[in-house]
Design a protein around this motif. Structure first.
Motif, PDB file in Angstrom:
ATOM      1  N   LYS A  66       0.675  -1.258   0.022  1.00 55.95           N
ATOM      2  CA  LYS A  66       0.007  -0.092  -0.021  1.00 55.95           C
ATOM      3  C   LYS A  66       0.788   1.316  -0.029  1.00 55.95           C
ATOM      4  O   LYS A  66       0.756   2.176  -0.849  1.00 55.95           O
ATOM      5  N   ASP A  70       1.082   3.908  -3.102  1.00 57.31           N
ATOM      6  CA  ASP A  70       0.593   5.316  -2.612  1.00 57.31           C
ATOM      7  C   ASP A  70       1.815   6.291  -3.132  1.00 57.31           C
ATOM      8  O   ASP A  70       1.523   7.315  -3.784  1.00 57.31           O
ATOM      9  N   ILE A  75       0.338   9.978  -3.979  1.00 59.58           N
ATOM     10  CA  ILE A  75      -0.342  10.333  -2.565  1.00 59.58           C
ATOM     11  C   ILE A  75       0.750  10.582  -1.631  1.00 59.58           C
ATOM     12  O   ILE A  75       1.760   9.743  -1.410  1.00 59.58           O
ATOM     13  N   THR A  77       3.082  10.268   1.592  1.00 58.86           N
ATOM     14  CA  THR A  77       3.422   9.128   2.025  1.00 58.86           C
ATOM     15  C   THR A  77       4.707   9.524   2.835  1.00 58.86           C
ATOM     16  O   THR A  77       5.787   9.835   2.396  1.00 58.86           O
TER      17      THR A  77
END
Length: 154
Positions: A66, A70, A75, A77
């Motif tokens: 994940k 990401d 995204i 992170t």
């Protein structure tokens, strides 16, 4: 222009057979590993050690998959978290290797646990990826429907 953006982000929905095969691989791998532990002639604390390593490995690999995805998708992170996921996954695998190396088991039993563990970890990553791909594909379909409806209203 907006419809081009949704097309560029399109993620194909995994086929039903691939989703079922990955779930079956996870169930077979983890099930065989746990069944092997249940039937093993070892102390209860050893069984607990191997069970916790399985659970820890499954969690760390899903978390790693994940966080890496990401990052790839842009995204936000934390670098520290991603590095901890890598470290945690490596530790989980190392604990199994060390445990099996020191275990008083036949070589075939050690191989069985190693292969069931490997199958379980890989299948957990694939199941998580399928779940995420399905969700993204569903969201893209919803966005595409909204774009089509707004263009038709013009």
């Amino acid at each position: 222009m907006e419809s081009t953006k949704t097309t560029a982000q399109h993620t194909a929905t995994p086929t039903r057979s691939f989703v079922l095969a990955s779930i079956a691989a996870l169930a077979i791998g983890a099930g065989a590993y746990v069944l092997g532990l249940f039937n093993a002639e070892m102390a209860l604390n050893e069984k607990g050690y191997y069970l916790i390593i399985l659970l820890y490995g499954l969690f760390s690999m899903v978390s790693l998959q994940k966080s890496v995805r990401d990052q790839k998708e842009g995204i936000a992170t934390s670098t520290i978290y991603v590095n901890l996921c890598w470290l945690s996954s490596a530790i989980a695998i190392a604990l199994l290797v060390i445990g099996l190396y020191n275990a008083e088991l036949m070589l075939s039993e050690k191989g069985f646990y190693a292969m069931a563990y490997t199958l379980s970890l890989f299948a957990a990553v694939v199941v998580q990826k399928n779940t995420r791909d399905s969700k993204v594909a569903d969201e893209n379909i919803d966005i595409s429907d909204e774009v089509i409806q707004s263009e038709a209203a013009r």
